[in-house]
Design a protein around this motif. Structure first.
Motif, PDB file in Angstrom:
ATOM      1  N   MET A 113       0.854  -1.194   0.000  1.00  0.00           N
ATOM      2  CA  MET A 113       0.000   0.000   0.000  1.00  0.00           C
ATOM      3  C   MET A 113       0.881   1.232   0.000  1.00  0.00           C
ATOM      4  N   ASN A 114       0.266   2.372   0.207  1.00  0.00           N
ATOM      5  CA  ASN A 114       1.036   3.606   0.310  1.00  0.00           C
ATOM      6  C   ASN A 114       2.091   3.452   1.405  1.00  0.00           C
ATOM      7  N   PRO A 115       3.367   3.609   1.082  1.00  0.00           N
ATOM      8  CA  PRO A 115       4.418   3.338   2.075  1.00  0.00           C
ATOM      9  C   PRO A 115       4.340   4.229   3.313  1.00  0.00           C
ATOM     10  N   ILE A 117       1.712   5.353   4.781  1.00  0.00           N
ATOM     11  CA  ILE A 117       0.672   4.806   5.655  1.00  0.00           C
ATOM     12  C   ILE A 117       1.140   3.495   6.270  1.00  0.00           C
ATOM     13  N   HIS A 118       1.739   2.657   5.441  1.00  0.00           N
ATOM     14  CA  HIS A 118       2.129   1.334   5.932  1.00  0.00           C
ATOM     15  C   HIS A 118       3.196   1.436   7.028  1.00  0.00           C
ATOM     16  N   VAL A 119       4.221   2.235   6.756  1.00  0.00           N
ATOM     17  CA  VAL A 119       5.293   2.385   7.751  1.00  0.00           C
ATOM     18  C   VAL A 119       4.728   2.997   9.033  1.00  0.00           C
ATOM     19  N   SER A 120       3.892   4.029   8.868  1.00  0.00           N
ATOM     20  CA  SER A 120       3.326   4.661  10.060  1.00  0.00           C
ATOM     21  C   SER A 120       2.511   3.657  10.867  1.00  0.00           C
ATOM     22  N   ALA A 121       1.732   2.837  10.160  1.00  0.00           N
ATOM     23  CA  ALA A 121       0.905   1.855  10.860  1.00  0.00           C
ATOM     24  C   ALA A 121       1.787   0.880  11.632  1.00  0.00           C
ATOM     25  N   CYS A 122       2.864   0.433  10.996  1.00  0.00           N
ATOM     26  CA  CYS A 122       3.768  -0.514  11.652  1.00  0.00           C
ATOM     27  C   CYS A 122       4.406   0.118  12.889  1.00  0.00           C
ATOM     28  N   ILE A 123       4.851   1.361  12.721  1.00  0.00           N
ATOM     29  CA  ILE A 123       5.496   2.035  13.849  1.00  0.00           C
ATOM     30  C   ILE A 123       4.497   2.234  14.970  1.00  0.00           C
ATOM     31  N   ALA A 124       3.278   2.617  14.598  1.00  0.00           N
ATOM     32  CA  ALA A 124       2.249   2.816  15.623  1.00  0.00           C
ATOM     33  C   ALA A 124       1.982   1.515  16.363  1.00  0.00           C
ATOM     34  N   ALA A 125       1.951   0.404  15.613  1.00  0.00           N
ATOM     35  CA  ALA A 125       1.707  -0.891  16.248  1.00  0.00           C
ATOM     36  C   ALA A 125       2.821  -1.213  17.245  1.00  0.00           C
ATOM     37  N   GLY A 126       4.049  -0.962  16.827  1.00  0.00           N
ATOM     38  CA  GLY A 126       5.183  -1.216  17.724  1.00  0.00           C
ATOM     39  C   GLY A 126       5.109  -0.347  18.962  1.00  0.00           C
ATOM     40  N   PHE A 127       4.752   0.915  18.737  1.00  0.00           N
ATOM     41  CA  PHE A 127       4.622   1.874  19.830  1.00  0.00           C
ATOM     42  C   PHE A 127       3.593   1.379  20.844  1.00  0.00           C
ATOM     43  N   LEU A 128       2.438   0.961  20.316  1.00  0.00           N
ATOM     44  CA  LEU A 128       1.362   0.541  21.214  1.00  0.00           C
ATOM     45  C   LEU A 128       1.716  -0.747  21.957  1.00  0.00           C
ATOM     46  N   ALA A 129       2.332  -1.684  21.238  1.00  0.00           N
ATOM     47  CA  ALA A 129       2.698  -2.940  21.888  1.00  0.00           C
ATOM     48  C   ALA A 129       3.690  -2.670  23.018  1.00  0.00           C
ATOM     49  N   GLY A 130       4.677  -1.815  22.745  1.00  0.00           N
ATOM     50  CA  GLY A 130       5.650  -1.456  23.781  1.00  0.00           C
ATOM     51  C   GLY A 130       4.966  -0.757  24.939  1.00  0.00           C
ATOM     52  N   ASP A 188       7.413  -4.422   0.822  1.00  0.00           N
ATOM     53  CA  ASP A 188       8.319  -3.320   0.504  1.00  0.00           C
ATOM     54  C   ASP A 188       7.778  -1.994   1.022  1.00  0.00           C
ATOM     55  N   SER A 189       6.445  -1.887   1.005  1.00  0.00           N
ATOM     56  CA  SER A 189       5.855  -0.610   1.432  1.00  0.00           C
ATOM     57  C   SER A 189       5.972  -0.410   2.938  1.00  0.00           C
ATOM     58  N   ALA A 190       6.355  -1.466   3.671  1.00  0.00           N
ATOM     59  CA  ALA A 190       6.491  -1.326   5.126  1.00  0.00           C
ATOM     60  C   ALA A 190       7.937  -1.082   5.526  1.00  0.00           C
ATOM     61  N   LYS A 191       8.839  -1.111   4.544  1.00  0.00           N
ATOM     62  CA  LYS A 191      10.246  -0.945   4.892  1.00  0.00           C
ATOM     63  C   LYS A 191      10.593   0.522   5.073  1.00  0.00           C
ATOM     64  N   LEU A 269      11.746  -2.841  10.812  1.00  0.00           N
ATOM     65  CA  LEU A 269      11.334  -2.202   9.560  1.00  0.00           C
ATOM     66  C   LEU A 269      12.521  -1.647   8.777  1.00  0.00           C
ATOM     67  N   GLY A 270      13.608  -1.359   9.493  1.00  0.00           N
ATOM     68  CA  GLY A 270      14.724  -0.717   8.806  1.00  0.00           C
ATOM     69  C   GLY A 270      15.908  -1.627   8.577  1.00  0.00           C
ATOM     70  N   VAL A 271      16.026  -2.700   9.375  1.00  0.00           N
ATOM     71  CA  VAL A 271      17.228  -3.528   9.285  1.00  0.00           C
ATOM     72  C   VAL A 271      16.922  -4.960   8.878  1.00  0.00           C
ATOM     73  N   HIS A 272      16.047  -5.633   9.644  1.00  0.00           N
ATOM     74  CA  HIS A 272      15.876  -7.073   9.428  1.00  0.00           C
ATOM     75  C   HIS A 272      14.769  -7.420   8.438  1.00  0.00           C
ATOM     76  N   TYR A 273      13.754  -6.599   8.354  1.00  0.00           N
ATOM     77  CA  TYR A 273      12.614  -6.796   7.451  1.00  0.00           C
ATOM     78  C   TYR A 273      11.787  -8.024   7.785  1.00  0.00           C
ATOM     79  N   ARG A 274      12.120  -8.727   8.836  1.00  0.00           N
ATOM     80  CA  ARG A 274      11.299  -9.868   9.265  1.00  0.00           C
ATOM     81  C   ARG A 274      11.580 -10.101  10.741  1.00  0.00           C
TER      82      ARG A 274
END
Ligand SMILES: Nc1ncnc2c1ncn2[C@@H]1O[C@H](COP(=O)(O)OP(=O)(O)OP(=O)(O)O)[C@@H](O)[C@H]1O
Ligand SMILES: [Mg+2]
Lengths: 363, 503
Positions: A113-115, A117-130, A188-191, A269-274
């Motif tokens: 999807m739009n990168p 949005i995707h990256v922000s969503a991933c970061i937000a998820a990490g933020f919330l989980a932490g 790729d859009s989440a990287k 998101l920036g180093v391992h990608y998985r």
């Protein structure tokens, strides 16, 4: 509870002195390790040279240095904000882990999807989980008086086990197409994109530095920051001033955990990608040293995170060149923490000598 | 007679402050020497220098005619000097004995020789009339007893010069009498005592000679018998001091605080307040008189939202406040002068201006959205500091570096600045010099004139008698008697304070 009457000769808060102390701590650590190297049959200077070369020797090396700096900076800030509230969050490693899990999950489960949005969503998820991983010990402390150190140690282990399970053979996040115990690669859009070519350094470092400034403003310019610091320095006076101590303990540990979550998310998101089980090599534990050496001040932490980034990235090179076990840098770290912990008595000693010098021998 | 201590031309500066300006002090062997002076005059500083806690910029110290140079308390102790600080340095979870021998344990092999320790300590405490239970935990004993432990500790370490920095500020009147006895027996056995206090009555009662400091300089040295309290007060503050506050006519207004049938537990979880009732009207000062430990601190804490009520009602202007937290009480218009300024009043590691912000941190002129306008806070703090004569070079200094009395003044300045409807003042003048006490009493009276309701809790009966319109006697968690100001006699109140009203 009562303040120490020695207070007026305590100089722990004097920023010039704490800066000198921090420099001295690093200096002493390097000297002691110098002798350790000597005793174990290495020649110290070339080894230190290799350490520096590993961090600055090439564009790629410097990139690696910044790659390690990024999670150290996030988690160092996480430790610092809790510490300012009088809390000892040694659970950042667990918070990094859950942050990484959440970010990886959002990263591969959705289609491209739009990168942004995707990256922000991933970061937000990490933020919330932490944040959740910080909220739990905060709540346990506020509600039942359980010391945060105990509960975060347990939560660390729970996080490690969850991560290991998720990517194990039967794990729900295991990549079925790969033999590795790891999750599928994120889209790729989440990287998080790389900053420059020919190096793994990514935009995360910029985000981390911005975060440091945000935390700085938060702590020293906002109402919330004032309340957090008040609770940390004297919770009785804070309570008397109408500050809800329990609420701020919960909130601060949540923010602290969220910063750990950010470290984990950005690392994935920036180093391992998985996701794989122990994707963080102990950044959350180094965070303690990073924060303490950085005088628990966001700006100081930028500098100390960078220093620890040098040590981490340089150590690999050092090991490859001279066969010095790369854990030697952990020894440096440990000595630094030790010296920072002993800083009060050392500070008094220094000040005393200094005074005596500048006033001749009069009493 | 030869001076056992001679401090000559001591100069000590802190950034922006000349704390000791060529101070010379002579103390003779076997005397009780009083060090008197305004808040911030430099008394504690001078004693910290003598005890080796701080170094001075220049000057000489002679102990028994020997020039000495201390690089820390260890050296001072070796020269026979000991100091009891205003804030104790005991370990609460250790027993009295463990605290006493800590650092100097009699040993047998690798183990502490308990029997020997006990014998030595029992000897010392017997000798000076300070019997106490060596096996009690320090956290369980009273403040007065803790102070004894500190004194015993000095004796155990062989001190024969003892410095007491404001020892009576935290004691109850009964405990003060006990301390006098101890000091007397110390003197009889040839110990030398330097005694700091702000209470002129105490100076007259116990000391042999007085040295008066003002603004870091020695103003006078005088034999106690050749002076009186008025003269001492004048020497200290440089002007006449009124010892009683004028109380203009004032008709009390509407009820501001109403407390009914209040129950609450104390620190130990036992009953602290047992059905307490009282009310305070606008423009009225109500004094709570009582022997310490009869529920005063519980009452103050409950009335400021710092302690849970078990049952009963607290109404501020008809709003029910029981079970509300401290923030709500502040918002309802209460100001609170806590009796323990170091614990509840100030954050010692914070600069002074941030301390002045406590309780105002979410209030209008200082906030800009989620931010705090610290420039405004600094400006405003400067004004307060001037108005209350808090002696500091600037408002950026840490609260911990202020002298004891100036810390108290800072708390007072902040709480008066709240412009409260209800002022709850607990020991408001603890640690203040006579001039500052006069000033604070005037401010409290002014608050009354401006229609504030004031609840005054103090262990100092003369303070209560001096200020209050009505005096309530608290005994075992209840109000057991009420006196109007003009009809109250201190003997009668004293009788009630001892529980005399109870059959
Ligand atoms: N560590 C310090 N740093 C800066 N200033 C200090 C420090 N200690 C004391 N001062 C200043 O030195 C002056 C003298 O302080 P000191 O504590 O000796 O007063 P004091 O006579 O004991 O007063 P009080 O009766 O209020 O206790 C004060 O103005 C105080 O602010
Ligand atoms: Mg003092």
């Amino acid at each position: 509870m009562k303040k120490n009457p020695l207070f007026d000769i305590f100089i722990g808060n004097d920023s010039v002195f704490s800066f000198v102390k921090a420099i001295l701590a690093v200096f002493f650590a390097l000297i002691i390790v110098y002798f350790i190297l000597l005793l174990t049959g290495y020649s110290p200077f070339p080894v230190y040279g290799a350490l520096l070369k590993g961090a600055f020797g090439s564009r790629r090396c410097f990139g690696e240095c910044l790659v390690s700096t990024t999670p150290l900076l996030f988690s160092g800030l996480g430790f610092a904000i809790a510490y300012r509230c009088g809390l000892f969050n040694i659970g950042l490693e667990g918070q990094i882990t859950v942050g990484g899990i959440a970010a990886a999950f959002i990263g591969y489960i959705f289609p491209e999807m739009n990168p942004v949005i995707h990256v922000s969503a991933c970061i937000a998820a990490g933020f919330l989980a932490g944040a959740l991983w910080g909220f739990i010990p905060g709540y346990l402390k506020a509600r039942f008086g359980i010391h945060e150190v105990i509960s975060v140690i347990m939560l660390n282990h729970i996080a490690f086990k969850i991560a290991a399970y998720l990517v194990s053979m039967q794990g729900p996040m295991k990549d079925r197409l790969d033999d590795m115990p790891a999750s599928p690669f994120i889209r790729d859009s989440a990287k998080i994109v790389r900053l420059v070519n020919g190096s793994r350094v990514h935009w995360g470092i910029i985000l981390a530095v911005i975060t440091a400034f945000i935390i700085w403003v938060l702590l020293f310019r906002t109402r919330l920051g004032f309340r957090i610091r008040a609770v940390g320095k004297n919770k009785y006076a804070a309570e008397t001033a109408g500050i809800n101590v329990k609420r701020h303990i919960i909130l601060t540990l949540s923010i602290s955990g969220a910063l750990g979550g950010l470290a984990g998310a950005v690392e994935i998101l920036g180093v391992h990608y998985r996701l794989f089980a122990a994707f963080s090599p102990g950044y959350g534990f180094d965070a303690i040293a990073v924060a303490l050496l950085g005088m628990v001040h966001p700006i100081g932490i930028i500098a100390s995170a960078f220093l620890f980034g040098i040590l981490r990235s340089g150590s690999v090179f050092m090991q490859a060149m001279y066969g010095v076990n790369k854990d030697m840098v952990s020894v440096i770290t440990a000595i630094i923490v030790l010296f920072m912990g002993m800083s009060a008595p050392i500070g008094i000693m220094i000040k005393d000598r200094f005074k005596r010098k500048s006033h001749g021998t009069s009493v | 007679m030869a001076a056992i201590i001679r401090m000559e031309n001591i100069i000590k500066t802190f950034p922006g402050v000349l704390a000791n300006d060529k101070v010379s002090l002579e103390v003779e062997k076997g005397e009780i020497h009083c060090l008197l002076g305004e808040n911030g005059a430099g008394k504690s500083t001078l004693m910290n220098i003598l005890y080796g806690l701080t170094s001075c910029d220049s000057g000489e110290i002679y102990i028994k005619d020997q020039l000495v140079e201390f690089s820390g308390p260890r050296d001072a102790i070796a020269s026979g000097i000991g100091m009891v600080h205003q804030h104790f340095m005991l370990i609460p979870v250790f027993t009295v004995m463990e605290n006493l021998i800590l650092g100097n344990e009699p040993v047998k092999g690798l183990k502490i020789d308990k029997i020997k320790s006990e014998k030595i300590l029992a000897d010392i405490s017997g000798k000076y009339g300070m019997e106490m239970n060596l096996h009690a935990y320090v956290k369980d004993i009273s403040v007065g007893m803790q102070q004894r432990v500190e004194i015993l500790k000095l004796l155990y370490r062989g001190a024969d010069i003892m410095i007491f920095d404001e020892p009576t500020a935290i004691l109850t009147p009964q405990e003060i009498l006990e301390l006098y006895k101890v000091m007397e027996s110390l003197r009889q056995r040839g110990k030398t005592i330097i005694f700091i206090t702000h209470k002129l009555k105490e100076v007259m009662e116990i000391s042999d000679r007085v040295t008066v400091l003002r603004d870091g300089r020695v103003i006078n040295k005088i034999k106690t018998e050749s002076t009186n309290t008025r003269e001492l007060a004048k020497m200290m503050v440089g002007r006449e001091v009124l010892f009683s506050t004028r109380r203009p006519e004032k008709r009390a207004g509407a009820e501001v605080l109403r407390v009914e049938d209040l129950y609450a537990k104390d620190k130990r979880g036992q009953k602290g307040l047992k059905g307490l009732c009282l009310n305070v009207k606008a423009g009225e000062i109500v004094g709570i008189a009582g022997v310490d430990g009869n529920g005063q601190s519980e009452l103050v804490e409950v009335l400021t939202g710092l302690r849970r009520t078990d049952s009963g009602s607290i109404k501020i202007e008809d709003r029910e406040m029981a079970h509300r937290n401290a923030g709500r009480f502040l918002a309802a218009g209460t100001a609170h002068i806590p009796d323990d300024r170091l614990l509840r009043g100030l954050i010692l590691d914070f600069p002074l201006y941030e301390n002045m912000l406590l309780g105002f941190q979410d209030q209008k002129p200082f906030t800009k959205g989620i931010f705090i306008d610290f420039n405004k806070v600094r400006q405003w703090s400067k004004g307060l500091v001037e108005a209350f004569d808090v002696r500091v070079p600037n408002v950026n200094v840490q609260a911990g570096s202020l002298s004891g009395g100036n810390q108290q003044k800072a708390v007072l300045a902040r709480e008066f600045a709240r412009d409260p409807k209800l002022l709850i003042a607990s020991q408001p003048t603890r640690g203040l010099d006579v001039g500052a006490i006069e000033f604070v009493h005037e401010r409290i009276m002014q608050a009354r004139q401006n229609g504030k309701a004031v609840l005054l809790v103090s262990l100092d009966l003369s303070e209560i008698m001096n200020l209050s319109d009505r005096i309530l006697v608290i005994y075992e968690g209840k109000i057991i008697a009420e006196f109007m100001a003009d009809e109250a006699a201190d003997t009668e109140i004293g009788f009630m304070m001892a529980g005399g009203g109870k059959k």
